[in-house]
Write a protein that holds these residues in place. Sequence first.
Motif, PDB file in Angstrom:
ATOM      1  N   GLY A 192       0.807  -1.207   0.000  1.00 31.25           N
ATOM      2  CA  GLY A 192       0.000   0.000   0.000  1.00 31.25           C
ATOM      3  C   GLY A 192       0.838   1.255   0.000  1.00 31.25           C
ATOM      4  N   PHE A 193       0.342   2.271   0.670  1.00 31.76           N
ATOM      5  CA  PHE A 193       0.978   3.583   0.651  1.00 31.76           C
ATOM      6  C   PHE A 193       1.090   4.103   2.080  1.00 31.76           C
ATOM      7  CE2 PHE A 193      -1.040   2.751  -3.310  1.00 31.76           C
ATOM      8  CZ  PHE A 193      -0.189   3.287  -4.277  1.00 31.76           C
ATOM      9  N   VAL A 194       2.220   4.762   2.358  1.00 31.44           N
ATOM     10  CA  VAL A 194       2.418   5.279   3.708  1.00 31.44           C
ATOM     11  C   VAL A 194       2.457   6.808   3.669  1.00 31.44           C
ATOM     12  CG1 VAL A 194       4.939   5.057   3.543  1.00 31.44           C
ATOM     13  CG2 VAL A 194       3.845   5.107   5.797  1.00 31.44           C
ATOM     14  N   CYS A 195       1.810   7.417   4.656  1.00 33.53           N
ATOM     15  CA  CYS A 195       1.817   8.882   4.766  1.00 33.53           C
ATOM     16  C   CYS A 195       3.194   9.320   5.264  1.00 33.53           C
ATOM     17  CB  CYS A 195       0.727   9.340   5.731  1.00 33.53           C
ATOM     18  SG  CYS A 195       0.761  11.117   6.038  1.00 33.53           S
ATOM     19  N   LYS A 196       3.848  10.187   4.472  1.00 33.98           N
ATOM     20  CA  LYS A 196       5.194  10.628   4.837  1.00 33.98           C
ATOM     21  C   LYS A 196       5.179  11.574   6.030  1.00 33.98           C
ATOM     22  CE  LYS A 196       6.085  11.767   0.480  1.00 33.98           C
ATOM     23  NZ  LYS A 196       6.778  12.274  -0.715  1.00 33.98           N
ATOM     24  N   ILE A 197       3.990  12.090   6.333  1.00 39.67           N
ATOM     25  CA  ILE A 197       3.891  13.049   7.435  1.00 39.67           C
ATOM     26  C   ILE A 197       3.767  12.326   8.774  1.00 39.67           C
ATOM     27  CG2 ILE A 197       2.660  15.084   8.306  1.00 39.67           C
ATOM     28  CD1 ILE A 197       3.804  15.370   5.409  1.00 39.67           C
ATOM     29  N   CYS A 198       2.831  11.364   8.845  1.00 37.54           N
ATOM     30  CA  CYS A 198       2.546  10.771  10.156  1.00 37.54           C
ATOM     31  C   CYS A 198       2.756   9.263  10.198  1.00 37.54           C
ATOM     32  CB  CYS A 198       1.120  11.098  10.592  1.00 37.54           C
ATOM     33  SG  CYS A 198      -0.155  10.206   9.688  1.00 37.54           S
ATOM     34  N   GLY A 199       2.954   8.622   9.056  1.00 39.81           N
ATOM     35  CA  GLY A 199       3.211   7.187   9.059  1.00 39.81           C
ATOM     36  C   GLY A 199       1.964   6.329   8.879  1.00 39.81           C
ATOM     37  N   TYR A 200       0.795   6.950   8.694  1.00 38.07           N
ATOM     38  CA  TYR A 200      -0.430   6.185   8.472  1.00 38.07           C
ATOM     39  C   TYR A 200      -0.283   5.320   7.213  1.00 38.07           C
ATOM     40  CZ  TYR A 200      -5.252   5.161   7.155  1.00 38.07           C
ATOM     41  OH  TYR A 200      -6.409   4.522   6.784  1.00 38.07           O
ATOM     42  N   VAL A 201      -0.762   4.076   7.286  1.00 33.94           N
ATOM     43  CA  VAL A 201      -0.653   3.173   6.142  1.00 33.94           C
ATOM     44  C   VAL A 201      -2.013   2.950   5.501  1.00 33.94           C
ATOM     45  CG1 VAL A 201      -0.114   0.807   5.414  1.00 33.94           C
ATOM     46  CG2 VAL A 201       1.393   2.001   7.016  1.00 33.94           C
ATOM     47  N   TYR A 202      -2.081   3.235   4.193  1.00 34.82           N
ATOM     48  CA  TYR A 202      -3.267   2.938   3.401  1.00 34.82           C
ATOM     49  C   TYR A 202      -2.997   1.637   2.683  1.00 34.82           C
ATOM     50  CZ  TYR A 202      -6.717   3.274  -0.375  1.00 34.82           C
ATOM     51  OH  TYR A 202      -7.730   3.017  -1.260  1.00 34.82           O
ATOM     52  N   GLU A 203      -3.841   0.631   2.914  1.00 35.59           N
ATOM     53  CA  GLU A 203      -3.629  -0.656   2.274  1.00 35.59           C
ATOM     54  C   GLU A 203      -4.442  -0.742   0.988  1.00 35.59           C
ATOM     55  OE1 GLU A 203      -3.286  -4.211   4.891  1.00 35.59           O
ATOM     56  OE2 GLU A 203      -3.788  -2.780   6.470  1.00 35.59           O
ATOM     57  N   GLY A 204      -3.767  -1.100  -0.101  1.00 35.03           N
ATOM     58  CA  GLY A 204      -4.452  -1.210  -1.386  1.00 35.03           C
ATOM     59  C   GLY A 204      -3.475  -0.988  -2.525  1.00 35.03           C
ATOM     60  N   ASP A 205      -3.894  -1.329  -3.731  1.00 39.53           N
ATOM     61  CA  ASP A 205      -3.011  -1.216  -4.887  1.00 39.53           C
ATOM     62  C   ASP A 205      -2.938   0.198  -5.432  1.00 39.53           C
ATOM     63  OD1 ASP A 205      -2.436  -3.902  -4.797  1.00 39.53           O
ATOM     64  OD2 ASP A 205      -4.153  -4.446  -6.057  1.00 39.53           O
ATOM     65  N   GLU A 206      -4.054   0.920  -5.350  1.00 36.85           N
ATOM     66  CA  GLU A 206      -4.111   2.278  -5.895  1.00 36.85           C
ATOM     67  C   GLU A 206      -4.548   3.230  -4.797  1.00 36.85           C
ATOM     68  OE1 GLU A 206      -3.676   3.735  -8.949  1.00 36.85           O
ATOM     69  OE2 GLU A 206      -2.922   1.893  -9.882  1.00 36.85           O
ATOM     70  N   LEU A 207      -3.843   4.346  -4.691  1.00 39.09           N
ATOM     71  CA  LEU A 207      -4.263   5.383  -3.739  1.00 39.09           C
ATOM     72  C   LEU A 207      -5.108   6.414  -4.492  1.00 39.09           C
ATOM     73  CD1 LEU A 207      -3.818   6.481  -0.769  1.00 39.09           C
ATOM     74  CD2 LEU A 207      -2.111   7.987  -1.810  1.00 39.09           C
ATOM     75  N   PRO A 208      -6.363   6.615  -4.087  1.00 41.57           N
ATOM     76  CA  PRO A 208      -7.191   7.615  -4.797  1.00 41.57           C
ATOM     77  C   PRO A 208      -6.539   9.000  -4.737  1.00 41.57           C
ATOM     78  CG  PRO A 208      -8.516   6.307  -3.249  1.00 41.57           C
ATOM     79  CD  PRO A 208      -7.080   5.967  -2.981  1.00 41.57           C
ATOM     80  N   ASP A 209      -6.608   9.747  -5.867  1.00 45.05           N
ATOM     81  CA  ASP A 209      -5.983  11.077  -5.944  1.00 45.05           C
ATOM     82  C   ASP A 209      -6.520  12.043  -4.891  1.00 45.05           C
ATOM     83  OD1 ASP A 209      -4.301  10.407  -7.950  1.00 45.05           O
ATOM     84  OD2 ASP A 209      -5.528  11.272  -9.571  1.00 45.05           O
ATOM     85  N   ASP A 210      -7.793  11.829  -4.501  1.00 45.70           N
ATOM     86  CA  ASP A 210      -8.397  12.768  -3.542  1.00 45.70           C
ATOM     87  C   ASP A 210      -8.326  12.238  -2.112  1.00 45.70           C
ATOM     88  OD1 ASP A 210     -10.126  10.666  -3.793  1.00 45.70           O
ATOM     89  OD2 ASP A 210     -11.926  11.880  -4.119  1.00 45.70           O
ATOM     90  N   PHE A 211      -7.467  11.219  -1.904  1.00 50.68           N
ATOM     91  CA  PHE A 211      -7.377  10.634  -0.572  1.00 50.68           C
ATOM     92  C   PHE A 211      -6.809  11.642   0.423  1.00 50.68           C
ATOM     93  CE2 PHE A 211      -5.498   8.006   2.803  1.00 50.68           C
ATOM     94  CZ  PHE A 211      -6.592   7.229   3.124  1.00 50.68           C
ATOM     95  N   VAL A 212      -7.411  11.689   1.597  1.00 47.95           N
ATOM     96  CA  VAL A 212      -6.924  12.568   2.669  1.00 47.95           C
ATOM     97  C   VAL A 212      -6.571  11.693   3.869  1.00 47.95           C
ATOM     98  CG1 VAL A 212      -7.559  14.407   4.287  1.00 47.95           C
ATOM     99  CG2 VAL A 212      -8.302  14.539   1.900  1.00 47.95           C
ATOM    100  N   CYS A 213      -5.362  11.876   4.389  1.00 45.28           N
ATOM    101  CA  CYS A 213      -4.924  11.071   5.536  1.00 45.28           C
ATOM    102  C   CYS A 213      -5.868  11.287   6.718  1.00 45.28           C
ATOM    103  CB  CYS A 213      -3.505  11.457   5.935  1.00 45.28           C
ATOM    104  SG  CYS A 213      -2.933  10.548   7.392  1.00 45.28           S
TER     105      CYS A 213
END
Length: 206
Positions: free
Chosen positions: A171-192
């Motif tokens: 998935g994808f990790v937030c560079k600011i706080c470390g939150y992990v979004y699990e999935g193949d694609e991160l939506p463009d409008d995703f907000v941590c």
Amino acid sequence: MKSANNIDNKALFKISYGLYVVTTNDGKKDNGLIVNTPIQVTSTPQKVAVTVNKQNYSHDVIKETKIMNVNCLTIETPFSIFEKFGFASGKDVDKFADCTPNRSENNLAVLKKYINAYISLKVTDYIDLGTHGMFICDVTEAQTVSDIESITYTYYQNNVKPKPQAEKKKGFVCKICGYVYEGDELPDDFVCPLCKHGAADFEPIS
Ligand code: FE
């Protein structure tokens, strides 16, 4: 992230920032928010600008009350302070429930630890930036409380934020706080959900 070929999003990260707790009071309780946005914009008279995401409760409180304190954090600030003031909303929790803060002349909270200065501000102008509001302020009080070095955003990234788990998720990790979004694609409008930063602040877990 999608962007024009001549815009390297990483270049924007080369701008350096400090980290601060902005304290406010909604009339019922003290509140605090982590921001990296205070900047002195003029020196005569002294004016400071602070930009706050509209999704943060503090934005509405500052707009209403027109005052805030900028608490300047030091390199000794533990991660728990960033969690407490950065990853929870004052709408839901009382961030000062377990501690009694000091008070500045404007009667707003001042952190007892982990700061080297505080600056009390009175809002004179507001600029609507869409997702964020920028508050232009007069300085009404400013005090130095220690000589310990101010923390920078880079120092926080390298020395304070916990290192990612050894167990690798996809998935994808937030560079600011470390939150992990699990999935193949991160939506463009995703907000941590923790720190409210957008998709541009996420990177794939490698
Ligand atoms: Fe985040």
